[in-house]
Scaffold this active site. Structure first.
Site, PDB file in Angstrom:
ATOM      1  N   THR A 143       1.801  -4.168   4.290  1.00 48.11           N
ATOM      2  CA  THR A 143       1.728  -4.394   5.740  1.00 48.11           C
ATOM      3  C   THR A 143       1.188  -5.780   6.109  1.00 48.11           C
ATOM      4  O   THR A 143       1.388  -6.234   7.234  1.00 48.11           O
ATOM      5  CB  THR A 143       0.843  -3.321   6.421  1.00 48.11           C
ATOM      6  N   ASP A 144       0.508  -6.440   5.171  1.00 50.77           N
ATOM      7  CA  ASP A 144      -0.177  -7.692   5.535  1.00 50.77           C
ATOM      8  C   ASP A 144       0.779  -8.799   5.986  1.00 50.77           C
ATOM      9  O   ASP A 144       0.456  -9.558   6.902  1.00 50.77           O
ATOM     10  CB  ASP A 144      -1.033  -8.187   4.359  1.00 50.77           C
TER      11      ASP A 144
ATOM     12  N   TYR B 285      -8.309   0.132  -3.761  1.00 51.43           N
ATOM     13  CA  TYR B 285      -7.068   0.615  -4.378  1.00 51.43           C
ATOM     14  C   TYR B 285      -6.242  -0.587  -4.814  1.00 51.43           C
ATOM     15  O   TYR B 285      -6.544  -1.721  -4.461  1.00 51.43           O
ATOM     16  CB  TYR B 285      -6.283   1.492  -3.402  1.00 51.43           C
TER      17      TYR B 285
ATOM     18  N   GLU C 262       3.850 -27.030  28.998  1.00 49.97           N
ATOM     19  CA  GLU C 262       3.022 -27.658  30.023  1.00 49.97           C
ATOM     20  C   GLU C 262       3.517 -29.078  30.229  1.00 49.97           C
ATOM     21  O   GLU C 262       4.281 -29.607  29.391  1.00 49.97           O
ATOM     22  CB  GLU C 262       1.534 -27.604  29.641  1.00 49.97           C
TER      23      GLU C 262
ATOM     24  N   LYS D 112       0.825  -7.032  13.098  1.00 47.59           N
ATOM     25  CA  LYS D 112      -0.299  -6.239  12.613  1.00 47.59           C
ATOM     26  C   LYS D 112      -1.532  -6.726  13.364  1.00 47.59           C
ATOM     27  O   LYS D 112      -1.839  -7.909  13.344  1.00 47.59           O
ATOM     28  CB  LYS D 112      -0.480  -6.439  11.105  1.00 47.59           C
TER      29      LYS D 112
ATOM     30  N   THR E 186       0.824  -1.213   0.000  1.00 48.16           N
ATOM     31  CA  THR E 186       0.000   0.000   0.000  1.00 48.16           C
ATOM     32  C   THR E 186       0.852   1.254   0.000  1.00 48.16           C
ATOM     33  O   THR E 186       0.426   2.298  -0.509  1.00 48.16           O
ATOM     34  CB  THR E 186      -0.941  -0.022   1.219  1.00 48.16           C
TER      35      THR E 186
HETATM   36  C1  SIN Z   1      -0.967  -3.000   2.905  1.00 51.96           C
HETATM   37  O1  SIN Z   1       0.146  -2.802   2.439  1.00 51.96           O
HETATM   38  O2  SIN Z   1      -1.382  -2.315   3.890  1.00 51.96           O
HETATM   39  C2  SIN Z   1      -1.925  -4.029   2.386  1.00 51.96           C
HETATM   40  C3  SIN Z   1      -1.527  -4.666   1.114  1.00 51.96           C
HETATM   41  C4  SIN Z   1      -0.244  -5.392   1.201  1.00 51.96           C
HETATM   42  O3  SIN Z   1       0.072  -5.953   2.245  1.00 51.96           O
HETATM   43  O4  SIN Z   1       0.462  -5.436   0.182  1.00 51.96           O
END
Ligand code: SIN
Length: 325
Positions: A92-93, A26, A281, A165, A13
């Protein structure tokens, strides 16, 4: 002396375009690194940035193929006397997985910073410029060395092993566990909480160009042994259970996974709960299980893959690595 930073772009992103400032949809991975560096050139960041496009994709597509290009590119940049630090731009994924893999396989001698954004580049409130400017600040800081791979999101610096995340939307989508964050950053300031923890600098593991298959089994009310069996194949070399609560599972599943462990397929007990330790455990020794401790299932998977690739297969030795992460 001008600070020189190598920027390796993989998409996400941070390089996404919506085509409208308010559009909900997007496309990730649209802007090329040259165009991106042109955009940030006007920010007056006080560092000389040179870029390379490693990929330009949604991070759901990231895996061994991209890592096999990214890792040597970072190693080459770190070996360059002119380079002070490296920034990796990433979706971010799956950012936490790439960051942790790099953390375990790179020396900690120079800063390596992974950065992303939650909003595409033409959206109102695009967080990518701020995050990137903060990443430049961290990558150019000599004190960032010896802390392993770092992740910058918002004004916080996270250690790769802690970061996760935890929200699907919004600019504040990341947090750390067990350490919340290890520093606070703005484009003009940087404050570390505590001393570097990887002062010996050496990489923890050899890079493996072909990581073995490790399957994550997600536990839920009513999970059956048959449902688990269907998810395992002949090529499965390890299993991570995203267990309920503290790495728990139905009895039938426990027996089935214990049988896998007896056959030499390591089984990690992690938790589907976002935060909290999974400790050993009493039954773990008899079952041959390994407790994930502070690592979530996706990071447990990366660590187990690297251990197996480096010939570590004994559950006692594997547990020792999880205890130390
Ligand atoms: C993002 O970057 O927030 C979502 C899409 C991705 O991980 O490429």
């Amino acid at each position: 002396m001008t600070t020189k930073i190598t920027v390796l772009a993989t998409g996400g992103t941070i390089a996404g375009i919506a085509g409208s400032a308010i559009a909900p949809e997007y496309r990730a991975g649209e802007i090329g690194i040259d165009e991106y560096l042109e955009q940030v050139g006007g920010l007056g960041l006080g560092a000389q940035l040179s870029g390379r496009q490693i990929a330009n994709i949604d991070s759901a597509e990231i895996g061994q193929q991209v890592w096999n290009v990214l890792h040597p590119a970072i190693v080459a940049a770190l070996a360059d006397d002119q380079c002070h630090g490296v920034i990796v731009t990433h979706g971010t994924d799956t950012l936490e997985e790439t960051a942790f893999l790099l953390d375990l396989t790179l020396p900690a001698t120079k800063p390596v910073v992974v950065v992303g954004a939650m909003r595409p580049s033409d959206a109102v409130g695009y967080d990518g410029l701020r995050n990137f400017a903060n990443a430049v600040r961290v990558a150019g800081d000599g004190d960032a060395s010896g802390r392993g791979v770092l992740v910058v999101m918002g004004d916080r610096v996270f250690a790769a092993r802690d970061v996760r995340k935890y929200r699907t939307r919004g600019a504040e989508a990341f947090r750390g566990f067990p350490r919340e964050s290890v520093g606070l950053v703005t484009p003009a300031s940087l404050e570390w909480f505590g001393a570097p923890w990887r002062q010996d600098g050496a990489a923890c593991f050899e890079w493996a160009g072909n990581l073995p298959e490790v399957t994550i089994i997600y536990a839920y009310a009513g999970l059956s042994a048959a449902a688990v069996e269907r998810q395992l194949g002949d090529t499965t070399r390890g299993i991570v259970l995203a267990g309920v609560g503290e790495g728990n599972m139905p009895d039938a599943v426990r027996q089935m996974l214990a049988a896998q462990a007896q056959r030499g397929v390591p089984v990690i007990r992690a938790s589907r709960v976002d935060e909290g330790l999974v400790d050993r455990e009493a039954e773990d020794t008899a079952n041959g299980f390994i407790a994930a401790r502070a690592l979530n299932p996706q990071k447990s998977r990366i660590l187990l893959q690297l251990l197996l690739a480096n010939g570590v297969t004994d559950p006692v030795d594997i547990q020792d690595y999880f205890d130390r992460r």
